[in-house]
Design a protein around this motif. Structure first.
Motif: not given
Ligand code: ADP
Length: 319
Positions: A76-84, A86
């Protein structure tokens, strides 16, 4: 011997999580059942083995659950970082788009005004000279819009300044020629004051013109809010120690108190259709020339914005 099974079960639980350890436990249980059938354990021994199996399963499943939870959180943290990342890159693109729109909209609206005037003149059958004059001005503004775009492209791609020796008095005269008509239409008088010849500064002509156009456009907006139609703008050239300053002074309503401390921050505006980027970008441009841009209130009402550029030509490329 059974206790030896704890080690691989713990290892599987920590590596493979809940699903992996569950599979391992099912395999162990089936193996035990087969071994029991071959060896022929009695009921008490089988019950003890099952009890140990229960303890092993609880330990393995608990550890597996914790591992799976940790792995999910990391995912989830990796996904949030990617989203941030973007969102941030979209925001940067948005800010660049806003800056572009701001810098190019002014020359484009001037082109539209001149073309409109030319069409009206043609419709009313006026001689060709004023029409030609309006078309020449429209063409010059269109060139300026292209130059602004090219400078922005240079700025984004390598941050280079196109330095040349500039006579700020001549630039001030040019700005009056560019903005004077709009000021006159809004009942505002524009004057240039210069105390004799000023030393040249090493600066990027298009970028400095852009700064001054922003300041004069703001001064026109401020002065046109007077109720007595006595709006006045003075563009003053002054020589400082090792620097030349251009002041743009108006007798408008003055800077709104809520903007006094953050007027140069991006998106600070009091205008219904303003973007609050002109002063922000202007200060960045002046700072890239190793100069300063600041404002001062005028006691009798109005504001003075001062651009100070060094005469020793130390324009640099810092953002
Ligand atoms: P914008 O013109 O789009 O609002 P600017 O960054 O050029 O963006 O200006 C920001 C704000 O600063 C303006 O909305 C206005 O409130 C204030 N301001 C700028 N110049 C003047 C001035 N000469 N007199 C009074 N207020 C000013």
């Amino acid at each position: 011997m059974f206790n030896l099974l704890f080690l691989p079960v713990i290892w599987v639980a920590m590596r493979k999580g809940y699903a992996g350890v569950a599979l391992a436990l099912v395999t162990i249980q089936l193996t035990l059942a087969v071994v029991t059938a071959f060896v022929g354990y009695n009921t008490t021994d089988f019950a003890i083995l099952q009890l140990l199996m229960l303890v092993l399963s609880i330990t393995g499943l608990l550890l597996g659950a914790v591992t799976t939870e940790r792995q999910d959180a990391a995912l989830r943290l990796r996904e949030q970082k990617r989203e941030l990342a973007r969102i941030l890159s979209n925001a940067r693109a948005g800010a660049m788009g806003m800056a572009l729109a701001h810098e190019v909209s002014q020359p484009l609206s001037t082109v539209a005004t001149y073309l409109h005037a030319a069409r009206r003149l043609l419709q009313s059958g006026v001689a060709s000279e004023p029409v030609m004059d309006a078309l020449v001005k429209a063409e010059a503004e269109a060139h300026r819009a292209r130059e602004v775009l090219e400078r922005i492209r240079d700025f984004v791609s390598n941050g280079n300044l196109n330095l040349e020796a500039l006579d700020l008095s001549a630039i001030a005269q040019k700005i009056v020629a560019l903005c004077g008509e709009e000021a006159a239409e809004r009942g505002i008088q524009v004057e240039v004051e210069s105390a004799g010849p000023v030393p040249p500064v090493q600066a990027d002509r298009v970028q400095i013109e852009q700064v001054l156009i922003n300041l004069v456009a703001n001064a026109i907006d401020a002065a046109s809010e007077r109720s007595d139609a006595c709006g006045r703008i003075i563009i003053r050239i002054a020589t400082h120690a090792d620097a030349v300053a251009i002041e743009v002074e108006d007798n408008g309503k003055g800077v709104a108190p809520e903007l006094a401390d953050n007027i140069f921050d991006a998106y600070q505006t009091t205008k219904p259709r303003g973007m609050g980027l002109g002063l922000h970008l202007s200060r960045r441009i002046v700072q890239r020339h190793a100069g300063r841009l600041w404002w001062e209130p005028i006691t009798t009402g109005g504001a003075r914005f001062v651009v100070e550029l060094p005469t020793n030509g130390c324009g640099h490329n810092a953002a």
